[in-house]
Design a protein around this motif. Structure first.
Motif, short mmCIF file in Angstrom:
data_model
loop_
_atom_site.label_atom_id
_atom_site.label_comp_id
_atom_site.label_asym_id
_atom_site.label_seq_id
_atom_site.Cartn_x
_atom_site.Cartn_y
_atom_site.Cartn_z
N ILE A 1 -2.00 10.47 -6.85
CA ILE A 1 -1.54 11.46 -5.90
C ILE A 1 -0.33 10.86 -5.21
O ILE A 1 -0.37 9.76 -4.69
N SER A 2 0.76 11.57 -5.28
CA SER A 2 2.01 11.04 -4.74
C SER A 2 2.34 11.74 -3.44
O SER A 2 2.17 12.94 -3.31
N SER B 24 2.92 4.08 -6.78
CA SER B 24 1.72 3.87 -5.97
C SER B 24 2.05 3.30 -4.59
O SER B 24 2.98 2.51 -4.44
N ILE B 25 1.28 3.75 -3.63
CA ILE B 25 1.33 3.17 -2.29
C ILE B 25 0.11 2.28 -2.16
O ILE B 25 -1.00 2.66 -2.52
N THR B 26 0.31 1.08 -1.68
CA THR B 26 -0.80 0.15 -1.51
C THR B 26 -0.69 -0.48 -0.12
O THR B 26 0.26 -0.20 0.61
N THR B 27 -1.64 -1.28 0.23
CA THR B 27 -1.61 -1.90 1.55
C THR B 27 -1.77 -3.41 1.44
O THR B 27 -2.41 -3.92 0.53
N ILE C 27 -0.47 -3.27 6.34
CA ILE C 27 0.87 -2.73 6.14
C ILE C 27 0.89 -1.96 4.83
O ILE C 27 0.58 -2.51 3.77
N ALA C 28 1.25 -0.67 4.91
CA ALA C 28 1.38 0.14 3.70
C ALA C 28 2.78 -0.05 3.11
O ALA C 28 3.76 -0.18 3.84
N TYR C 29 2.85 -0.12 1.78
CA TYR C 29 4.14 -0.27 1.12
C TYR C 29 4.08 0.35 -0.27
O TYR C 29 3.02 0.59 -0.83
N LEU C 30 5.26 0.62 -0.83
CA LEU C 30 5.36 1.14 -2.19
C LEU C 30 5.35 -0.01 -3.17
O LEU C 30 6.01 -1.03 -2.94
N LYS C 31 4.65 0.18 -4.26
CA LYS C 31 4.75 -0.81 -5.33
C LYS C 31 6.14 -0.72 -5.92
O LYS C 31 6.84 0.28 -5.77
#
Length: 120
Positions: free
Chosen positions: A16-17, A29-32, A41-45
């Motif tokens: 899900i984007s 993907s967004i990961t933390t 901290i959330a960030y983009l792969k």
């Protein structure tokens, strides 16, 4: 309590984007990053820029004075926000590189990985 949907999302099985389909980050993907005693901290792969060889050229545009990459994307791809596809397909990092030299040729391509007529 076990939540099967959360487990699928956490595993990256369901994509899900939060970015629209015309964004270069759609599907990334967004990961933390978990930190002790701090908020995560959330960030983009990382988005790896594809090699220009992964694109099937359907035509070329010869740059004329006043050309802009967003206008070329609108003309050839139907959406000015798809300028990044022209950058990827032509191997440039800065969008202005595509139109800064009059007479240069800009490859207009199918999306990455979509085979063209000569690709078999």
């Amino acid at each position: 309590m076990n939540d099967p949907l959360k487990a699928l999302l956490d595993a990256g099985v369901l994509n899900i984007s939060k970015f629209p389909e015309n964004s270069r980050y759609h599907g990334v993907s967004i990961t933390t990053l978990a930190q002790s005693n701090q908020e995560p901290i959330a960030y983009l792969k990382r988005r790896l820029v594809p090699s220009p060889e992964r694109f099937a050229v359907i035509q070329e545009h010869t740059v004329v004075e006043g050309d802009r990459v967003d206008n070329l994307a609108a003309q050839y791809l139907g959406d000015p926000e798809l300028y990044w596809r022209l950058c990827d397909a032509n191997g440039v990092m800065r969008p202005d590189e595509l139109t800064e030299i009059t007479g240069d040729r800009v490859a207009i391509t199918l999306p990455e990985g979509v085979p063209g007529e000569s690709d078999g």
